[in-house]
Write a protein that holds these residues in place. Structure first.
Motif, PDB file in Angstrom:
ATOM      1  N   GLY A  92      16.166  12.927  -0.171  1.00  0.00           N
ATOM      2  CA  GLY A  92      15.406  11.911   0.963  1.00  0.00           C
ATOM      3  C   GLY A  92      14.604  12.680   2.110  1.00  0.00           C
ATOM      4  N   GLY A  93      15.317  13.949   2.299  1.00  0.00           N
ATOM      5  CA  GLY A  93      14.795  14.784   3.314  1.00  0.00           C
ATOM      6  C   GLY A  93      13.337  15.365   3.246  1.00  0.00           C
ATOM      7  N   PHE A  94      13.197  15.744   1.622  1.00  0.00           N
ATOM      8  CA  PHE A  94      12.046  16.236   1.188  1.00  0.00           C
ATOM      9  C   PHE A  94      10.922  14.917   1.194  1.00  0.00           C
ATOM     10  CE2 PHE A  94      14.342  19.835  -0.051  1.00  0.00           C
ATOM     11  CZ  PHE A  94      13.270  20.889   0.030  1.00  0.00           C
ATOM     12  N   ALA A  95      11.419  13.673   0.965  1.00  0.00           N
ATOM     13  CA  ALA A  95      10.644  12.502   0.793  1.00  0.00           C
ATOM     14  C   ALA A  95       9.913  12.230   2.138  1.00  0.00           C
ATOM     15  CB  ALA A  95      11.448  11.384   0.437  1.00  0.00           C
ATOM     16  N   VAL A  96      10.768  12.208   3.179  1.00  0.00           N
ATOM     17  CA  VAL A  96      10.275  12.021   4.394  1.00  0.00           C
ATOM     18  C   VAL A  96       9.602  12.984   5.189  1.00  0.00           C
ATOM     19  CG1 VAL A  96      11.962  10.553   5.347  1.00  0.00           C
ATOM     20  CG2 VAL A  96      12.338  12.652   5.975  1.00  0.00           C
ATOM     21  N   ALA A  97       9.596  14.347   4.694  1.00  0.00           N
ATOM     22  CA  ALA A  97       8.608  15.378   5.160  1.00  0.00           C
ATOM     23  C   ALA A  97       7.455  15.169   4.302  1.00  0.00           C
ATOM     24  CB  ALA A  97       9.205  16.728   4.582  1.00  0.00           C
ATOM     25  N   ALA A  98       7.540  14.664   3.265  1.00  0.00           N
ATOM     26  CA  ALA A  98       6.035  14.488   2.804  1.00  0.00           C
ATOM     27  C   ALA A  98       5.405  13.342   3.214  1.00  0.00           C
ATOM     28  CB  ALA A  98       6.347  14.068   1.025  1.00  0.00           C
ATOM     29  N   THR A  99       5.980  11.951   3.360  1.00  0.00           N
ATOM     30  CA  THR A  99       5.389  10.864   3.847  1.00  0.00           C
ATOM     31  C   THR A  99       5.270  10.741   5.381  1.00  0.00           C
ATOM     32  OG1 THR A  99       7.633   9.730   4.017  1.00  0.00           O
ATOM     33  CG2 THR A  99       6.478   9.451   1.982  1.00  0.00           C
TER      34      THR A  99
ATOM     35  N   VAL B 255       0.745  -1.036  -0.017  1.00  0.00           N
ATOM     36  CA  VAL B 255       0.069  -0.010  -0.022  1.00  0.00           C
ATOM     37  C   VAL B 255       0.859   1.375  -0.117  1.00  0.00           C
ATOM     38  CG1 VAL B 255      -1.824   1.493   1.387  1.00  0.00           C
ATOM     39  CG2 VAL B 255      -1.953  -1.090   1.166  1.00  0.00           C
ATOM     40  N   GLU B 256       1.731   1.293   1.069  1.00  0.00           N
ATOM     41  CA  GLU B 256       2.820   2.606   0.804  1.00  0.00           C
ATOM     42  C   GLU B 256       3.462   2.750  -0.289  1.00  0.00           C
ATOM     43  OE1 GLU B 256       2.576   4.881   2.903  1.00  0.00           O
ATOM     44  OE2 GLU B 256       1.460   3.649   4.569  1.00  0.00           O
ATOM     45  N   ALA B 257       4.042   1.682  -1.031  1.00  0.00           N
ATOM     46  CA  ALA B 257       4.598   1.583  -2.477  1.00  0.00           C
ATOM     47  C   ALA B 257       3.728   2.353  -3.391  1.00  0.00           C
ATOM     48  CB  ALA B 257       5.267   0.223  -2.668  1.00  0.00           C
ATOM     49  N   LEU B 258       2.634   1.891  -3.368  1.00  0.00           N
ATOM     50  CA  LEU B 258       1.819   2.381  -4.265  1.00  0.00           C
ATOM     51  C   LEU B 258       1.212   3.891  -4.093  1.00  0.00           C
ATOM     52  CD1 LEU B 258      -0.300   1.880  -6.746  1.00  0.00           C
ATOM     53  CD2 LEU B 258      -2.165   1.309  -4.954  1.00  0.00           C
TER      54      LEU B 258
ATOM     55  N   TRP C  59       3.505   5.876  -2.716  1.00  0.00           N
ATOM     56  CA  TRP C  59       4.647   6.743  -2.952  1.00  0.00           C
ATOM     57  C   TRP C  59       4.933   6.781  -4.659  1.00  0.00           C
ATOM     58  CZ3 TRP C  59       7.148  10.433  -1.400  1.00  0.00           C
ATOM     59  CH2 TRP C  59       8.694  10.576  -1.884  1.00  0.00           C
ATOM     60  N   ARG C  60       4.543   5.534  -5.125  1.00  0.00           N
ATOM     61  CA  ARG C  60       4.710   5.860  -6.590  1.00  0.00           C
ATOM     62  C   ARG C  60       3.832   6.825  -7.379  1.00  0.00           C
ATOM     63  NH1 ARG C  60       4.791   0.187  -6.544  1.00  0.00           N
ATOM     64  NH2 ARG C  60       2.609   0.071  -7.414  1.00  0.00           N
ATOM     65  N   ARG C  61       2.738   7.218  -6.576  1.00  0.00           N
ATOM     66  CA  ARG C  61       1.728   8.248  -7.171  1.00  0.00           C
ATOM     67  C   ARG C  61       1.921   9.554  -6.659  1.00  0.00           C
ATOM     68  NH1 ARG C  61      -3.759   4.713  -6.407  1.00  0.00           N
ATOM     69  NH2 ARG C  61      -3.559   3.298  -8.124  1.00  0.00           N
ATOM     70  N   SER C  62       3.076   9.697  -5.739  1.00  0.00           N
ATOM     71  CA  SER C  62       3.193  10.822  -4.943  1.00  0.00           C
ATOM     72  C   SER C  62       3.891  11.977  -5.991  1.00  0.00           C
ATOM     73  CB  SER C  62       4.205  10.687  -3.905  1.00  0.00           C
ATOM     74  OG  SER C  62       4.821  11.888  -3.388  1.00  0.00           O
ATOM     75  N   THR C  63       3.613  13.172  -5.746  1.00  0.00           N
ATOM     76  CA  THR C  63       3.960  14.338  -6.609  1.00  0.00           C
ATOM     77  C   THR C  63       5.713  14.310  -6.390  1.00  0.00           C
ATOM     78  OG1 THR C  63       1.884  15.569  -6.480  1.00  0.00           O
ATOM     79  CG2 THR C  63       4.270  16.844  -7.276  1.00  0.00           C
ATOM     80  N   VAL C  64       5.912  14.396  -5.215  1.00  0.00           N
ATOM     81  CA  VAL C  64       7.311  14.450  -4.645  1.00  0.00           C
ATOM     82  C   VAL C  64       8.033  13.365  -5.513  1.00  0.00           C
ATOM     83  CG1 VAL C  64       9.132  14.348  -2.720  1.00  0.00           C
ATOM     84  CG2 VAL C  64       6.856  15.528  -2.307  1.00  0.00           C
ATOM     85  N   GLN C  65       7.786  11.991  -5.350  1.00  0.00           N
ATOM     86  CA  GLN C  65       8.361  10.979  -6.015  1.00  0.00           C
ATOM     87  C   GLN C  65       8.585  11.318  -7.472  1.00  0.00           C
ATOM     88  OE1 GLN C  65       9.084   8.083  -8.358  1.00  0.00           O
ATOM     89  NE2 GLN C  65       6.753   8.321  -8.077  1.00  0.00           N
TER      90      GLN C  65
END
Length: 262
Positions: free
Chosen positions: A84-91, A10-13, A15-21
């Motif tokens: 990665g810092g922006f990624a964890v800020a988003a997630t 679920v989390e991988a799906l 994250w794949r749809r995330s704008t940040v990613q």
């Protein structure tokens, strides 16, 4: 394990749809080979003078392919931390800030499992970007070296391995910001902490303590501070830097298990 597997899917799906990613992935993967080959070519072109030439002086001589991979490692040591810092800020930070996290806690999947799944997804994404970036740099470097009949020898492969290791160490250094995001419940505060750590790292390096400061180790190890600074980074410092990721993961899981009022 079944709960973790479901959470990972679920989390991988998500994250794949995330704008940040979608923004960060192509930038991170494409930036490294382009900048590595481009900066080396610029340094050897003689077209840069003054302060710019001084900063590029280390790339102006030596084995071409090795220089490309050394530059790649230096870029990765910084780019991975920022992305990665922006990624964890988003997630981690944003869902807690806007209240979405509260709905997840009504699920049968334990909170700690959700946090671990998010940690693994972000860590896996950053690591995959590092591998792809180094692989593309190796390919671009080999092509550039072949065009001028230069070898792609053992030194270049050693530089590629160091770039890969430095990038993966940088990926692990991202995870403490997930703890910051959880504690502050704010994506903006997480980004602020990231900028603060980057600034602090510069100060630590200036006072000569960077060889044992985890956030300075990958950059120094790849030669950003020169051969002398790279030689000061020993096995102990590398092990300490590598230990940041599991310690941060344990902390984040514990934080999420105790979260209330979301």
């Amino acid at each position: 394990m079944s709960a973790l597997g479901t959470a990972l899917r679920v989390e991988a799906l998500g994250w794949r749809r995330s704008t940040v990613q979608r923004l960060a992935t192509p930038l991170l993967i494409a930036l490294v080979p382009l900048a590595s080959v481009g900066m080396t070519a610029l340094a050897r072109s003689g077209a840069v003078a003054g302060a710019g030439a001084a900063k590029l002086a280390d790339y102006a001589a030596g084995d071409l392919a090795t220089t490309h991979l050394v530059v790649a490692g230096q870029i990765l040591s910084v780019a991975v931390l920022m992305a990665g810092g922006f990624a964890v800020a988003a997630t981690f930070g944003q869902p807690l800030a806007d209240g979405r996290a509260g709905a997840w806690f009504g699920l049968a999947t334990p909170r700690g499992t959700l946090a671990l799944a998010r940690v693994l997804v972000v860590l896996g994404w950053v690591a995959a970007c590092v591998v792809a970036a180094v692989a593309l740099t190796v390919g671009a470097s080999a092509a550039a070296a072949a065009s001028v009949s230069a070898p792609f020898g053992p030194e270049a492969w050693e530089a590629a391995a160091r770039a890969l290791a430095a990038g993966l160490l940088g990926a692990g250094l991202v995870l403490p910001f997930a703890a910051v995001a959880t504690a502050t419940r704010s994506a903006l505060a997480t980004v602020g902490a990231l900028i603060g750590v980057v600034a602090l790292t510069q100060v630590v390096v200036l006072v000569g303590a960077g060889a044992w400061f985890p956030y300075a180790v990958p950059s120094l190890w790849t030669g950003t501070g020169g051969p002398g600074a790279a030689a000061e980074v020993g096995v102990g410092a590398l092990a300490l830097t590598a230990a940041v990721a599991p310690a941060a993961a344990v902390l984040v899981v514990a934080q999420w298990r105790r979260l209330t009022g979301v």
